[in-house]
Design a protein around this motif. Structure first.
Motif, PDB file in Angstrom:
ATOM      1  N   ALA A  76       7.172 -22.867  -3.738  1.00  0.00           N
ATOM      2  CA  ALA A  76       8.058 -23.604  -4.648  1.00  0.00           C
ATOM      3  C   ALA A  76       9.423 -22.922  -4.729  1.00  0.00           C
ATOM      4  O   ALA A  76      10.461 -23.589  -4.815  1.00  0.00           O
ATOM      5  CB  ALA A  76       7.431 -23.731  -6.033  1.00  0.00           C
ATOM      6  N   GLU A  77       9.407 -21.601  -4.677  1.00  0.00           N
ATOM      7  CA  GLU A  77      10.674 -20.858  -4.716  1.00  0.00           C
ATOM      8  C   GLU A  77      11.455 -21.063  -3.416  1.00  0.00           C
ATOM      9  O   GLU A  77      12.687 -21.198  -3.423  1.00  0.00           O
ATOM     10  CB  GLU A  77      10.362 -19.371  -4.911  1.00  0.00           C
ATOM     11  N   ALA A  78      10.737 -21.094  -2.309  1.00  0.00           N
ATOM     12  CA  ALA A  78      11.389 -21.368  -1.017  1.00  0.00           C
ATOM     13  C   ALA A  78      12.007 -22.757  -1.019  1.00  0.00           C
ATOM     14  O   ALA A  78      13.141 -22.955  -0.527  1.00  0.00           O
ATOM     15  CB  ALA A  78      10.382 -21.231   0.123  1.00  0.00           C
ATOM     16  N   LEU A  79      11.294 -23.740  -1.599  1.00  0.00           N
ATOM     17  CA  LEU A  79      11.843 -25.097  -1.656  1.00  0.00           C
ATOM     18  C   LEU A  79      13.090 -25.131  -2.533  1.00  0.00           C
ATOM     19  O   LEU A  79      14.098 -25.753  -2.171  1.00  0.00           O
ATOM     20  CB  LEU A  79      10.785 -26.078  -2.190  1.00  0.00           C
ATOM     21  N   ALA A 178      11.529 -28.374  -7.647  1.00  0.00           N
ATOM     22  CA  ALA A 178      10.472 -27.658  -6.912  1.00  0.00           C
ATOM     23  C   ALA A 178       9.303 -27.290  -7.826  1.00  0.00           C
ATOM     24  O   ALA A 178       8.148 -27.233  -7.386  1.00  0.00           O
ATOM     25  CB  ALA A 178      11.055 -26.412  -6.240  1.00  0.00           C
ATOM     26  N   SER A 179       9.599 -27.057  -9.113  1.00  0.00           N
ATOM     27  CA  SER A 179       8.525 -26.702 -10.050  1.00  0.00           C
ATOM     28  C   SER A 179       7.616 -27.888 -10.354  1.00  0.00           C
ATOM     29  O   SER A 179       6.556 -27.729 -10.957  1.00  0.00           O
ATOM     30  CB  SER A 179       9.124 -26.151 -11.342  1.00  0.00           C
ATOM     31  N   ARG A 180       8.020 -29.097  -9.957  1.00  0.00           N
ATOM     32  CA  ARG A 180       7.205 -30.300 -10.173  1.00  0.00           C
ATOM     33  C   ARG A 180       6.203 -30.516  -9.044  1.00  0.00           C
ATOM     34  O   ARG A 180       5.344 -31.396  -9.147  1.00  0.00           O
ATOM     35  CB  ARG A 180       8.092 -31.542 -10.211  1.00  0.00           C
ATOM     36  N   ALA A 181       6.345 -29.788  -7.950  1.00  0.00           N
ATOM     37  CA  ALA A 181       5.498 -30.033  -6.780  1.00  0.00           C
ATOM     38  C   ALA A 181       4.051 -29.660  -7.073  1.00  0.00           C
ATOM     39  O   ALA A 181       3.757 -28.819  -7.926  1.00  0.00           O
ATOM     40  CB  ALA A 181       6.023 -29.225  -5.590  1.00  0.00           C
ATOM     41  N   VAL A 182       3.131 -30.313  -6.359  1.00  0.00           N
ATOM     42  CA  VAL A 182       1.717 -29.943  -6.386  1.00  0.00           C
ATOM     43  C   VAL A 182       1.569 -28.733  -5.455  1.00  0.00           C
ATOM     44  O   VAL A 182       1.907 -28.813  -4.273  1.00  0.00           O
ATOM     45  CB  VAL A 182       0.855 -31.118  -5.880  1.00  0.00           C
TER      46      VAL A 182
END
Ligand SMILES: [Zn+2]
Length: 262
Positions: A76-79, A178-182
């Motif tokens: 998520a951090e990379a995204l 990105a924090s919303r991703a599964v």
């Protein structure tokens, strides 16, 4: 390790708006895949001078680099980092707050000798196969769960649904999405193979009901990624003639399948 990658535009006369990559480090047992599906904007203003392929190439390129080169940084951090880097590339020239600013769905998987990490944002799919051949789908089903009425017009989607609380989320210019991703982490020993598919390929399951996710994975393993895309194209052609599925806007969509045997 064996990998197979097929990505095909829905219309040969138009650029493919999907992006796919596989990164295999030169040493160790690690690697990663990235699959994006650029969102085709409806006709009209987007606030951006650039094309969807321009956007997906930058976002996918940055995400591949960050995922492979920073193995200790969560996906998520990379995204978030890749979204920021891409936004910086056109912040000066374009209105990135426009609801139709270029955006994409995202699937990332990264494996090491110990783990398989995954990230899914919006309606592309990741499937994993365990050593006993159990197939598990990893999906972000926010879009599928929305009432049809909320998706009736492009204006409603812009105003209330896409990248809005209670709606669905895509990777556009805001890194906090990105924090919303599964996301999740699996033990490497539980995964012998995996496949990532954009919605142009998941039509095999979701539109044409040729089988479930397990059947879909087995088809790709046995017949190959190319055969899955060819089968979807054949179903779409037959369907266009029969006009059974009138709700679908495009006969063909860009279709990408990345298959990896670890
Ligand atoms: Zn732009």
């Amino acid at each position: 390790m064996r990998t197979e990658l097929v990505s095909e535009p829905g219309d040969p006369a138009r650029p493919n708006e999907d992006f796919a990559s596989v990164g295999l480090p030169a040493s160790g047992q690690g690697g990663a895949l990235v699959v994006l599906d650029g969102v085709t904007p409806p006709r009209g203003e987007t606030g951006c001078l650039h094309s969807v392929p321009w956007f997906t190439a930058r976002l996918g390129g940055a995400l591949t680099e960050l995922t492979v080169s920073l193995p200790d940084v969560p996906l998520a951090e990379a995204l978030a980092g890749a979204i920021t880097r891409t936004a910086d590339a056109h912040r000066e020239t374009c209105d990135l707050s426009h609801p139709r600013t270029p955006q994409a769905t995202v699937v990332v998987a990264r494996w090491s000798s110990e783990t398989v990490e995954y990230l899914i944002l919006s309606d592309s799919a990741l499937l994993t196969e365990s050593p006993n051949r159990t197939i598990t789908p990893y999906l972000d089903d926010r879009l599928a769960r929305l009432p049809r009425a909320s998706l009736a017009t492009d204006a409603m989607i812009d105003a209330h649904v896409r990248n809005k609380e209670g709606g669905f989320f895509t990777a556009a210019a805001d890194p906090t999405v990105a924090s919303r991703a599964v996301t999740g982490v699996l033990p490497r020993g539980e995964v012998r193979a995996l496949a990532a598919l954009t919605d142009g390929a998941t039509r095999w399951v979701e539109k044409f009901r040729e089988g479930d996710w397990s059947d879909c994975f087995t088809f790709v393993r046995k017949e190959g990624a190319r055969a899955l895309v060819d089968r979807v194209r054949a179903l779409e052609l037959a369907d266009a003639e029969e006009r059974t599925y009138l709700r679908r806007s495009k006969t063909h969509d860009d279709a990408t399948v990345v298959y990896v045997e670890l």
